[in-house]
Design a protein around this motif. Sequence first.
Motif, PDB file in Angstrom:
ATOM      1  N   GLU A  15       0.871  -1.051   0.008  1.00 34.42           N
ATOM      2  CA  GLU A  15       0.018  -0.032  -0.076  1.00 34.42           C
ATOM      3  C   GLU A  15       0.859   1.229   0.019  1.00 34.42           C
ATOM      4  O   GLU A  15       0.825   2.119  -0.857  1.00 34.42           O
ATOM      5  N   ARG A  19       0.768   3.842  -3.021  1.00 35.56           N
ATOM      6  CA  ARG A  19       0.352   5.300  -2.860  1.00 35.56           C
ATOM      7  C   ARG A  19       1.419   6.285  -3.164  1.00 35.56           C
ATOM      8  O   ARG A  19       0.885   7.131  -3.892  1.00 35.56           O
ATOM      9  N   HIS A  41      -8.898   6.693  -2.913  1.00 35.73           N
ATOM     10  CA  HIS A  41      -9.445   6.328  -1.551  1.00 35.73           C
ATOM     11  C   HIS A  41      -9.195   5.078  -1.117  1.00 35.73           C
ATOM     12  O   HIS A  41      -8.841   4.093  -2.356  1.00 35.73           O
ATOM     13  N   LEU A  42      -9.188   4.775  -0.021  1.00 33.43           N
ATOM     14  CA  LEU A  42      -9.037   3.365   0.926  1.00 33.43           C
ATOM     15  C   LEU A  42     -10.607   2.872   0.684  1.00 33.43           C
ATOM     16  O   LEU A  42     -11.431   3.383   1.047  1.00 33.43           O
ATOM     17  N   LEU A  49      -7.853  -0.107  -3.594  1.00 32.07           N
ATOM     18  CA  LEU A  49      -8.047   1.270  -3.626  1.00 32.07           C
ATOM     19  C   LEU A  49      -8.905   1.619  -4.689  1.00 32.07           C
ATOM     20  O   LEU A  49      -8.875   1.184  -5.994  1.00 32.07           O
TER      21      LEU A  49
END
Length: 114
Positions: A15, A19, A41-42, A49
């Motif tokens: 993650e 990101r 967005h999570l 995502l």
Amino acid sequence: MFIAVYEFEIKEGTEASFREAWLEVTKVIYQHCGSFGSRLHLSDKPNVLVGYAQWPSREQWEKDHKLTGLLYENAREEMRNCLVQSRTVYKLEVSDDYLQTTLASEYEQKITTK
């Protein structure tokens, strides 16, 4: 205005890398392709995502944007390395818009203190 909604399924434990790479790619697209930027967005699903990209038009989004540069290429490669799969979930034309950047209470406070 045109909106593209993407779903990114990423590998477990990637993650932070995804990101960071997504942000670099998004910055280049914003700076060189005429987008209004994007949000990531999570979701409520593990390792999924959702990205929301805003463009002035579908035509601008569909253009063949020839992006180069070491930073961009490295970030794209890092995104790919983190992915299980990705897809464009929706291609949307805005029909009505009342999205605000401030809370109503903050807006009202500005007006009354002037």
